[in-house]
Design an enzyme around this catalytic site. Structure first.
Site, mmCIF file in Angstrom:
data_model
loop_
_atom_site.group_PDB
_atom_site.id
_atom_site.type_symbol
_atom_site.label_atom_id
_atom_site.label_comp_id
_atom_site.label_asym_id
_atom_site.label_seq_id
_atom_site.Cartn_x
_atom_site.Cartn_y
_atom_site.Cartn_z
ATOM 1 N N HIS A 443 0.883 -1.163 0.026
ATOM 2 C CA HIS A 443 0.020 -0.104 0.017
ATOM 3 C C HIS A 443 0.821 1.170 0.033
ATOM 4 O O HIS A 443 2.034 1.173 0.252
ATOM 5 C CB HIS A 443 -0.819 -0.012 1.519
ATOM 6 N N ASP A 724 4.022 -4.409 3.520
ATOM 7 C CA ASP A 724 5.349 -4.508 3.277
ATOM 8 C C ASP A 724 5.754 -6.054 3.588
ATOM 9 O O ASP A 724 6.638 -6.615 2.987
ATOM 10 C CB ASP A 724 6.126 -3.624 4.020
#
Length: 865
Positions: A443, A724
């Site tokens: 994101h 991540d």
């Protein structure tokens, strides 16, 4: 109007960026870098029939291409302005100190003398000038100085310029009937064959003659209206010379896999400005690192406070172009910076009009500065990364020339073959057909993920993106909008793989059940499908008020965030927790827990936030500090406990804990169990196996379309909007997690909007499938081919799909992941005593854009025409 100053202002309190407000006067200026254009000169290449001989130019202190008396005075005045700004203010001493101020010039008389006049304005004492002349750095031959001369000898740039001259936009300009007629008329007047490449010499000569010899200027041949036309055409051609193309160069046949395009404008700009930006950035970064270091270590830092380049209009313009400020000089003659224009780097940007002796802040005009008068240092860092040339430009140019010569001698290979030097990707051969794409991204930028005790930023301050913790910010939305446009350019414009409009049968987007990943997917799709190709009334309502081109796309989620073990590497998993408990009994982790660094950092932050912090929850502090530095630097940096060293310590400790959380233990075997492999099975295993299964299905469809169901036959693009840790887990199971941070920062997790592409190809000749994998660090990075780093791919860009299947199988959970996570490790999971522990380790060095250079000659022999 003269361009003056790009100022990067650094204070002891502001180490990672600039304060947002423009009315702050508490900055401590620590470093300045300047670049100016020489003063007024005579014509450099007079045309054959010009009527003013060089002897006449010498009478005004000049000669062809030499500085005039006026040019010396212009630089003298500029030097006085610099003295007022930096010497009289106390930043530089009243007497020249060669340790504090250094000067570099290109090897041209006009820039050398400009540097001397400029210095006399700064330090008028004769003794200072004598010392300056000894210290002045004159770098190399002019043709080989690629830092201060953007037209240095470089075959790569020459080839790119030739490609640019074949673009439609260039041809539309120079092949207009009036331009052709103009070149014909000028050829007769000047006695030379004038074309678009040497045309600049005519207005340059006329401009100089009209200024210094107005009574002898041939007005009958060059009336005012013609002069305006000449300068306008020269400005447009200059922009192309600077790489300001909007059109890309395409090769191959449209609608075939080998159809390819490159951004020649970007590549030209890299060569022109990349070396200079690298010099400027590294000098700034060194200064910042000195400030970040402990005070005791600062004594070893260079005392340098001012560094200046005496240069040319095209060099200054190249730097402005790289920063997105090329239009600032639009009002100047020929569109490039005029005489004695200059750029000063203090971490802000200003504009000076010499007629009113006033500096104007133009920082807000920079892209990504969002209209602010002071811009974060990361923006300049982005520019540096964007224009970075990984191989020294002289080496690259030499290799390029030698290989080009070999190709011409032995194969008569056309220019298009050399595009491998412009991009990490090679041409896709005719027998490879792209049949499917997986993309897995992180994101975008978000708000802080949670509140801490004694948190300097109150929860009420987080209002962006709907407000609250962990929400996608407008900056994060922009990052994914940009990434979506890049993906559109790749798969719709370049490969012609996807329809230019949304097709529900081709596209599937899967997100974790998190606001920030869902909104990232929406922003990404907005960038990918908002275009002129959209169809009002078909793709979206054709009604007043509806955003033109916007079509809402479905974003799918499978289950709740904590139960989604496919796209969330932090899903609930008891087995993983048990494995971590075993791993933490190993020598490596125990050494980490008992290290002085770990104890000191966790003790200190526990005191600051009145909470016990260990490796398990340290990420919360790193998350808070890193996000606050982006969104509330003025609040964070005013805290008594905050320092750049504090930020660095937390960042480094968080990276190490992330390495352990990810399962990257070395040695991999603890208490007889390969904890590295077993933990990765619970983190990246489900995702890599889902991708592998889908690719095998698509490979069978490509080989035998008649036996393929409609769903898989039509599906072409599958996107995962994740985090991540998910992106990193996928890289880890493929053994290439080191590409994120490299050896120096091994274990670092991906940046916002980092993206993995896994492309599946069908070989029409052999009937076999292969894949190519690419990775981009963030929305500003190019996609690098990383397939050669995958074990089993044997350094190949296109790798046998069996290799991917083999890796997926190695990390495949024994049963459905939700069941697998409930089963604790048992003796059956133990490995034989002779197991080679190092086989599980896969630390990789980062890929460079030019990994393929050693093998380029070999590939030439197999090139198909």
């Amino acid at each position: 109007m003269n361009i003056w100053i790009f100022l990067l202002v650094v204070t002891q309190n502001v180490l990672n960026g600039l304060l947002a407000s423009s009315d702050r006067n508490d900055y401590e200026l620590i470093f300045v870098q300047a670049l100016w254009r020489h003063g007024s000169r005579g014509p450099t290449h007079p045309y054959k029939k010009n009527t003013i001989p060089e002897e006449d130019w010498k009478r005004i202190g000049s000669g062809y291409g030499q500085l005039t008396n006026d040019g010396g005075n212009e630089q003298l005045e500029l030097g006085k302005a610099i003295r007022e700004r930096y010497v009289n203010s106390g930043f530089l001493p009243k007497q020249f100190d060669e340790h504090l101020a250094k000067f570099r010039t290109s090897n041209r008389n006009r820039t050398i003398y400009s540097a001397e006049f400029n210095f006399m304005g700064m330090y008028p004492k004769p003794k200072d000038l004598e010392k300056f002349k000894k210290e002045l750095s004159i770098k190399e031959e002019y043709s080989s100085d690629c830092v201060n001369n953007v037209m240095c000898s470089c075959e790569r740039r020459s080839v790119l310029q030739r490609l640019g001259r074949n673009t439609t936009e260039y041809k539309n300009l120079v092949q207009e009937p009036w331009v052709i007629q103009l070149f014909h008329n000028l050829s007769e007047i000047t006695g030379e064959n004038v074309d678009a490449r040497n045309f600049w010499r005519i207005p340059d000569t006329l401009r100089c003659e009209k200024r210094y010899f107005p009574k002898r200027f041939p007005v009958d041949q060059f009336p005012d209206d013609l002069m305006v036309k000449l300068e306008d055409l020269n400005t447009k051609i200059n922009r192309f010379t600077s790489g300001l193309y909007t059109e890309k160069v395409s090769f191959g046949k449209p609608n075939t896999p080998n159809y390819k395009s490159i951004d020649i404008g970007k590549e030209i700009a890299k060569i022109r400005s990349g070396p200079l930006i690298s010099h400027i950035y590294k000098r700034l970064k060194t200064k910042l690192n000195c400030l970040k270091s402990k005070r005791a270590a600062r004594s070893t830092c260079s005392p340098l406070k001012y560094h200046a380049y005496s240069s040319h209009d095209m060099t200054l313009y190249a730097l402005l172009t790289a920063m997105g400020l090329q239009d600032v000089t639009a009002s100047d003659v020929c569109g490039w910076p005029s005489y004695a224009s200059s750029l000063f780097i203090e971490l802000s940007i200003f504009y000076r009009n010499p007629s009113v002796k006033k500096f104007e802040n133009i920082t807000p005009k920079m892209p990504f500065c969002h209209g602010k008068s002071h811009c974060q240092f990361e923006v300049f860092e982005r520019i540096y990364n964007d224009f970075l040339i990984d191989i020294p430009i002289h080496e690259l140019a030499q290799m390029y020339t030698k290989i080009r010569q070999l190709c011409i001698i032995f194969f008569y290979i056309p220019t298009t073959l050399f595009l491998g030097f412009l991009n990490a990707e090679t041409e896709v051969s005719d027998d490879l057909q792209l049949v499917f794409v997986h993309t897995v991204w992180r994101h975008g930028d978000r708000s802080q993920d949670g509140h801490l005790k004694n948190d300097p930023v109150d929860a009420s301050e987080w209002i962006k993106g709907g407000g609250g913790y962990g929400q996608l910010s407008p900056e994060g939305m922009a990052q994914h909008f940009h990434l979506g446009k890049k993906l559109r350019d790749r798969y719709m414009n370049k490969f012609k793989f996807l329809h230019p409009f949304y097709d529900s049968q081709q596209i599937y987007v899967r997100s974790t059940d998190s606001n920030r990943t869902i909104n990232s997917a929406l922003s990404n799709m907005l960038g990918m499908f908002t275009s002129n190709d959209s169809r009002p009334g078909i793709d979206y309502p054709d009604i007043e008020g509806w955003p033109r081109g916007f079509m809402p796309l479905p974003i799918h989620t499978a289950t709740s965030y904590l139960e989604d073990c496919m796209a969330n590497a932090f899903c609930n998993c008891r087995r993983r927790e048990s494995l971590l408990e075993i791993a933490h009994k190993g020598e490596q982790f125990q050494n980490f827990l008992n290290s002085e660094k770990y104890i000191n950092v966790t003790t200190h932050i526990s005191e600051v936030f009145n909470t016990t912090f260990t490796w398990e929850n340290l990420w919360k502090v790193h998350d808070a500090v890193s996000t606050q530095l982006v969104h509330f630097p003025e609040i964070l940096e005013n805290q008594s406990w905050y320092s750049p060293q504090f930020s660095e310590d937390v960042k480094e400790m968080n990276r190490l804990t992330n390495t352990f959380i990810s399962g990257l233990y070395d040695p991999a075997v603890v208490q007889g169990i390969n904890v590295r492999r077993e933990i990765l099975k619970t983190r990246g295993g489900p995702l890599v196996n889902e991708i592998a299964t889908r690719m095998r299905t698509k490979a069978r469809c490509a080989k035998n379309p008649t036996k393929c169901d409609n769903y898989h036959q039509n599906l072409k693009y599958y996107a995962y909007s994740t985090h991540d840790h998910t992106v990193f887990a996928l890289l880890a199971v493929l053994g290439i997690e080191g590409i994120v941070g490299g050896k120096e920062k091994y274990g670092q997790w991906p940046d916002y909007a980092a993206d993995i592409l896994i492309e599946l190809f069908h070989n029409s000749t052999s009937g076999q499938p292969c894949f190519r994998m690419l990775y981009a660090d963030n929305d500003n990075s190019e996609f690098d081919v990383v397939t050669p780093n995958i074990k089993g791919c044997n350094s190949k860009e296109f790798c046998d799909l069996k290799v991917f299947d083999h890796l997926a199988k190695e990390y495949r959970p024994d049963r459905p992941i939700n069941e697998f996570c409930e089963i604790p490790p048992v003796p059956e999971n133990q490995v034989p005593a002779h197991y080679e522990q190092q086989a599980a380790q896969s630390t990789q060095s980062a890929i460079t854009n030019y990994w393929y250079l050693p093998t380029i000659l070999v590939s030439l022999f197999s090139f198909h025409f």
